[in-house]
Design an enzyme around this catalytic site. Structure first.
Site: not given
Ligand code: TNX
Length: 622
Positions: A199, A273, A337
């Site tokens: 990440d 990420h 994301e």
């Molecule tokens: C969303 S769940 C994210 C993570 C974060 C998390 C915190 C997901 C696929 N991505 O990168 O750590 O929320 O709750």
């Protein structure tokens, strides 16, 4: 809160509350089996008990023998083919056998316990799960002795995918902890460990061809202090942080998990990420001269991989090494994301969009994932992606992890793609708070008490029964932005993971939250404490958040952990081990116009302390 202290009358009731037997009709097993029939009596394990098997090299058999050795029982295994099978010689024996017909229900087992003997039948994983059940049932006596309650159990899982995730990028957890984590997954019959290895804040797996991924990417200069949206937005700890797993360590962990029927899914995040990888190899980003550095705070970074041929070559090389290390049929490629800012600014990306006749950056994301999928399919791997990979068109063979509500899961199943349900709204984000108490440790927010996890049903009601077959299972996630220690990881994991296990394994008809939380959880938390796990001590059974009105109260409580003490105060002071502890039902009378704050703290035999629980008993008439 200012509740006046005043004279009040407490009468300790002398009739003691009927204590449930330690082993109830369901025998205390988590996850609840498909069927349990308790019978009278118990089997007595003695140093003379024979342990027999027709498959002495089965992983489940070996696991049971190791357990007996570690627990100091000292039994040896006998091959059942080498003994005469007269009833007399089978008396006082435990038989672990692969003589079992799955009948369309894979990974099942059956157990018969009589006063004379114990028989467990199951194949492969099923036999292993039967052993886990036996271990939960075994009640130790004096050294070398134990008992098992008589009864019959028939069992098999509801879902083939029963997953638990751990983010080791935001905080690193060492090999010993990962094994301990796998142990508890296996003990509760979970069979997938989703290992979030990369990440923005750290790359945690050695890749031989690209040593900078760990030499540079596994280290950050410092870490954000407190919540990212807290009042100290610019406070960092000024302490370098790092850690990674060597390939040798990975192999060791994979083998360890295999022995426990746990498949490990590695996650290599892309196209977003990935800041740690960009810091190691800046030419993988769209702005190589930007001066990328490994993330020190939390949230979503706008720096993402640039979809050049060079990037794909590097990612494929990385995945090649990953595939060689992990035999699991799934590789998770992230996909969540991924802000499109960098791609919008990049001339290269804009040209690519035009050349490939793509509509926009969402389609570029799909192009990215599809290209990676093609590579992994060639290596006989199925990709899993977070539900964002549906945007811009889903890769042909991908399995979807639905995390932003159930909509992604519904859409994917309707497109005939397999789905794993893991939405935060289902109580499956274990980084969320477990109660509303101010005493909960720092967490990301949200509210996911054990009951919420327990009561979720992974199959969205919108799906037809045909579409629902694409829901292959359920998973909970443990993101670790605010979890820096193994103790806290366990606190956030437990007891919620036991609720997850029941959601994933038990048929809906066998589920019952009251029975789970009041009878089976106290026993299993006691077992977990003995095994050295930390966990959140639940509230006393019989207390809730409501304000109670009236003048006469009878308070009946049950301890949420076998052997724990509930201490209480009625004088407004915070309860501790110095205060009275609950033994029998309390009768409290509150004078008219008064109210008191009844406060409890639960302390386990191992010294774990619950948050303080309040109940306002109000006779003020207001
Ligand atoms: C969303 S769940 C994210 C993570 C974060 C998390 C915190 C997901 C696929 N991505 O990168 O750590 O929320 O709750």
């Amino acid at each position: 809160m200012k509740y006046l202290l005043f004279s009040l009358c407490i009468l300790l009731g002398f009739q003691s509350i009927a204590q449930d037997e330690p082993f109830l009709s369901d025998m205390g097993i988590i996850p609840a089996p498909v069927s349990v029939k308790r019978a009278k009596g118990e089997f007595k394990l003695t140093p003379e008990t024979f342990i027999l098997s027709d498959a002495t090299t089965e992983r489940g058999v070996k696991f049971f023998m190791e357990f007996l050795t570690k627990a100091g029982y000292g039994h040896r295994l006998t091959d059942i083919h080498n003994i005469d099978k007269s009833p007399a010689s089978l008396k006082n024996s435990i038989t672990l056998s692969i003589n079992y017909k799955e009948e369309g229900k894979p990974d099942g087992y059956e157990i018969l316990i009589t006063e004379d003997r114990v028989i467990l039948n199951g194949k492969g994983a099923g036999l292993f799960y039967g052993v886990q059940t036996l271990m939960q049932l075994l009640k130790p006596g004096k050294p070398g002795f134990a008992t098992l309650p008589c009864g019959t159990i028939k069992d098999y899982p509801r879902f083939g995918y029963r997953g638990m995730h751990l983010d080791v990028s935001r905080h690193f957890f060492d090999v010993a902890f990962i094994k301990k984590y796998i142990d508890v997954l296996a003990a509760y019959k979970l069979n997938y460990f989703h290992w979030h290895l990369t990440d923005d804040q750290g790359w945690r797996i050695e890749i031989k061809k690209y040593p900078n991924l760990t030499a540079v990417g596994s280290k950050r200069a410092q870490t954000k202090v407190g919540r990212m949206d807290g009042k100290d937005a610019d406070l960092y700890d000024n302490t370098p942080y790092g850690g990674f797993y060597t390939q040798e360590e990975v192999k060791d962990i994979v083998a360890y998990a295999q022995d426990r029927y746990v498949n490990i899914i590695p996650e290599i995040e892309m196209p977003g990420h990935c800041l740690a990888a960009l810091a190691a190899y800046p030419d993988l980003g769209c702005e190589p001269d930007k001066g990328y550095k490994v993330g020190e705070g939390w949230g979503v970074s706008t720096d993402v991989y640039c979809p050049t041929d060079h990037t794909f070559e590097v990612l494929q090389d990385i995945l090649r090494e990953v595939v060689d290390l992990f035999p699991c049929k799934y590789v998770h490629i992230g996909g969540d994301e991924c802000p499109k800012d960098a791609w919008k600014k990049s001339q290269f990306c804009q040209n690519l969009i035009r050349e490939q006749r793509m509509r926009d950056e969402n389609e570029l994301q799909s192009y990215f994932i599809a290209r990676i999928e093609k590579y992994l399919n060639l290596h006989n791997r199925v990709i899993i992606g977070w539900d964002e990979i549906l945007e811009g068109g889903v890769a042909p063979n991908a399995t979807i992890m639905s995390w932003r509500g159930e909509a992604g899961g519904v859409a994917a199943a309707q497109l005939n793609h397999d789905v794993i349900m893991t939405p935060g709204e289902f109580g499956l984000y274990f980084d969320h708070a477990q109660s509303k108490s101010q005493q909960e440790p720092l967490n990301i927010g949200g509210y996911a008490p054990t009951a919420k996890t327990y009561n979720c049903d992974p199959i969205p009601s919108k799906l037809s029964s045909e579409q629902a077959k694409h829901v292959i299972g359920v998973q909970a996630n443990l993101w670790t932005e605010y979890i820096a220690t193994p103790e806290k990881a366990e606190y956030m994991l437990l007891p919620r993971m036991l609720a997850l296990a029941e959601v994933a394994w038990s048929p809906t008809a066998a589920k019952n939250y009251r029975d789970f939380s009041e009878n089976r959880l106290p026993h299993n938390l006691h077992l977990l404490e003995q095994k050295g796990y930390n966990f959140r001590v639940p509230e006393p059974i019989g207390m809730d958040d409501s304000m109670k009105r009236g003048g006469n109260f009878r308070i009946e409580l049950k301890t949420p952990v076998e052997g724990a003490r509930i201490h209480y105060t009625i004088d407004g002071y915070t309860p501790s081990e110095n205060d009275l502890y609950y033994k029998d039902a309390l009768r409290i009378r509150i004078p008219e116009d008064k109210a008191i704050d009844f406060q409890t703290i639960t302390i386990t035999p191992g010294g774990k302390r619950s948050v303080v629980k309040h109940e306002i008993l109000d006779n003020s008439g207001k």
